[in-house]
Design a protein around this motif. Sequence first.
Motif, PDB file in Angstrom:
ATOM      1  N   ALA A   1       0.829  -1.211   0.000  1.00 20.22           N
ATOM      2  CA  ALA A   1       0.000   0.000   0.000  1.00 20.22           C
ATOM      3  C   ALA A   1       0.862   1.260   0.000  1.00 20.22           C
ATOM      4  O   ALA A   1       0.597   2.217  -0.732  1.00 20.22           O
ATOM      5  CB  ALA A   1      -0.924  -0.022   1.216  1.00 20.22           C
ATOM      6  N   ALA A   2       1.923   1.260   0.836  1.00 23.80           N
ATOM      7  CA  ALA A   2       2.807   2.430   0.873  1.00 23.80           C
ATOM      8  C   ALA A   2       3.511   2.629  -0.468  1.00 23.80           C
ATOM      9  O   ALA A   2       3.625   3.764  -0.959  1.00 23.80           O
ATOM     10  CB  ALA A   2       3.842   2.251   1.990  1.00 23.80           C
ATOM     11  N   TRP A   3       3.940   1.542  -1.091  1.00 20.95           N
ATOM     12  CA  TRP A   3       4.607   1.647  -2.401  1.00 20.95           C
ATOM     13  C   TRP A   3       3.642   2.191  -3.451  1.00 20.95           C
ATOM     14  O   TRP A   3       4.014   3.058  -4.248  1.00 20.95           O
ATOM     15  CB  TRP A   3       5.102   0.260  -2.812  1.00 20.95           C
ATOM     16  CG  TRP A   3       5.856   0.252  -4.112  1.00 20.95           C
ATOM     17  CD1 TRP A   3       7.176   0.493  -4.298  1.00 20.95           C
ATOM     18  CD2 TRP A   3       5.311  -0.026  -5.398  1.00 20.95           C
ATOM     19  NE1 TRP A   3       7.499   0.411  -5.626  1.00 20.95           N
ATOM     20  CE2 TRP A   3       6.370   0.084  -6.329  1.00 20.95           C
ATOM     21  CE3 TRP A   3       4.042  -0.350  -5.854  1.00 20.95           C
ATOM     22  CZ2 TRP A   3       6.182  -0.120  -7.691  1.00 20.95           C
ATOM     23  CZ3 TRP A   3       3.844  -0.552  -7.213  1.00 20.95           C
ATOM     24  CH2 TRP A   3       4.902  -0.449  -8.110  1.00 20.95           C
TER      25      TRP A   3
ATOM     26  N   GLN B   1       5.556  11.931  -7.311  1.00 23.82           N
ATOM     27  CA  GLN B   1       5.940  10.677  -6.691  1.00 23.82           C
ATOM     28  C   GLN B   1       6.756  10.907  -5.407  1.00 23.82           C
ATOM     29  O   GLN B   1       7.725  11.653  -5.405  1.00 23.82           O
ATOM     30  CB  GLN B   1       6.750   9.827  -7.673  1.00 23.82           C
ATOM     31  CG  GLN B   1       5.915   9.338  -8.850  1.00 23.82           C
ATOM     32  CD  GLN B   1       6.729   8.498  -9.808  1.00 23.82           C
ATOM     33  OE1 GLN B   1       7.948   8.513  -9.767  1.00 23.82           O
ATOM     34  NE2 GLN B   1       6.044   7.778 -10.689  1.00 23.82           N
ATOM     35  N   ASP B   2       6.303  10.254  -4.346  1.00 21.27           N
ATOM     36  CA  ASP B   2       6.984  10.342  -3.056  1.00 21.27           C
ATOM     37  C   ASP B   2       7.948   9.165  -2.953  1.00 21.27           C
ATOM     38  O   ASP B   2       7.562   8.028  -2.642  1.00 21.27           O
ATOM     39  CB  ASP B   2       5.960  10.296  -1.916  1.00 21.27           C
ATOM     40  CG  ASP B   2       6.565  10.670  -0.575  1.00 21.27           C
ATOM     41  OD1 ASP B   2       7.787  10.458  -0.404  1.00 21.27           O
ATOM     42  OD2 ASP B   2       5.837  11.162   0.294  1.00 21.27           O
TER      43      ASP B   2
ATOM     44  N   PHE C   1      10.359   3.832  -1.312  1.00 18.35           N
ATOM     45  CA  PHE C   1      11.462   3.081  -0.715  1.00 18.35           C
ATOM     46  C   PHE C   1      11.002   2.320   0.520  1.00 18.35           C
ATOM     47  O   PHE C   1      11.308   1.121   0.688  1.00 18.35           O
ATOM     48  CB  PHE C   1      12.597   4.042  -0.357  1.00 18.35           C
ATOM     49  CG  PHE C   1      13.728   3.389   0.389  1.00 18.35           C
ATOM     50  CD1 PHE C   1      14.660   2.609  -0.270  1.00 18.35           C
ATOM     51  CD2 PHE C   1      13.852   3.546   1.769  1.00 18.35           C
ATOM     52  CE1 PHE C   1      15.692   1.992   0.414  1.00 18.35           C
ATOM     53  CE2 PHE C   1      14.888   2.943   2.466  1.00 18.35           C
ATOM     54  CZ  PHE C   1      15.808   2.162   1.772  1.00 18.35           C
ATOM     55  N   VAL C   2      10.258   2.991   1.414  1.00 18.46           N
ATOM     56  CA  VAL C   2       9.791   2.336   2.643  1.00 18.46           C
ATOM     57  C   VAL C   2       8.855   1.177   2.308  1.00 18.46           C
ATOM     58  O   VAL C   2       8.956   0.083   2.879  1.00 18.46           O
ATOM     59  CB  VAL C   2       9.097   3.358   3.566  1.00 18.46           C
ATOM     60  CG1 VAL C   2       8.411   2.653   4.736  1.00 18.46           C
ATOM     61  CG2 VAL C   2      10.105   4.372   4.088  1.00 18.46           C
ATOM     62  N   GLY C   3       7.934   1.410   1.356  1.00 17.43           N
ATOM     63  CA  GLY C   3       7.004   0.352   0.972  1.00 17.43           C
ATOM     64  C   GLY C   3       7.721  -0.848   0.381  1.00 17.43           C
ATOM     65  O   GLY C   3       7.408  -2.000   0.709  1.00 17.43           O
ATOM     66  N   GLY C   4       8.697  -0.595  -0.494  1.00  8.78           N
ATOM     67  CA  GLY C   4       9.461  -1.697  -1.072  1.00  8.78           C
ATOM     68  C   GLY C   4      10.254  -2.459  -0.028  1.00  8.78           C
ATOM     69  O   GLY C   4      10.328  -3.695  -0.062  1.00  8.78           O
TER      70      GLY C   4
END
Length: 337
Positions: free
Chosen positions: A102-104, A113-114, A119-122
């Motif tokens: 979801a974060a990605w 694009q954030d 990066f955190v989502g991945g």
Amino acid sequence: MPQLVNLFLVIFGVIAVGAGLAGLRSHPASSLVLIAGIGLVLLAYFSDRRRERRVEERKRADAQRRLDELTGRTWGPGDSLRVPGSIWLVPGSLLLAAAGAAAWYVGIAAARQDWILVFVGGALFAASGLILARALPGMGRPVLELSPIGFATPLNGRIAWRDVSGVFLYVVTQRNGGESFRLMFRVKHFARVATDIHWTDRLLAMFRLGALARGVVSVGLPTSKEQPKAVYALARLLWKQATGNDYDWNPLMSDQYNEALQRMDAITARMREPAAVEAPLADPWRLSQDMAQLDRDAALIVGEHRRALAKAAWVVGVLVLLMLLGLAWPWIRALLR
């Protein structure tokens, strides 16, 4: 008193305090209601403290009883202790994977694009995949099995006690007072003695992590199944019975540190022997050598502790710096636009 009763006392006490404060000027008797409310709150507080102490005392008594039960019996070749694993590891890793995905997606789909979210989502998704891959082999199986022959895990099979050179219980105390436990075994020649090496261990070894790279097998112990300290005591007992070894080992320290601990333990054990008083008279040179070795090992241990404290200070400083950068990131990004 039970926790539910204490909760109701707090609720009624807060209501009484509010009513007493509201009518304090118009009704002099409201001061009695206020005092009663404060008394109820204090009664609930001290009652709950006593309840928590009783719960802790009961837990300690249960842990000691289980410890005596495990270590006070004779363990034969066919005996074993099987520690059940946690049922929440697989669902937890799936939830972590969903959060990472979801974060990605949010980071990619945003108008601008954030990349931090991407990066955190991945990273979360990859970590959840690794956790899930290591959790699946243990479904329906004990997370750890201890026997007079050795120990066994779902990922690495059975390892004999003769191949173990250290046992350590790693305890992490959380902010809420809870604790998590990991039982760690030093298996120096893991690649040669392990009956099975999971593919995730080979992957982690590429980054100098995991049992294959470090020679340390780590097992998480659920606190709701078996008392972790009792499991640790049994592992030390079976290891000692099989090998005669009973020295301390700390995986957070260097091999030189642990070797110094082992030498100091051997020398002090020799000094406690019945003939230790007459030995210095028969062999004074050996005594002087032992004392010199103790001095060298003590100096090594003190130096290692100082380096560990300095390293911890550096880590804390870096974490504080990263936290400050994270807080300031919106302003930094605005300045860079």
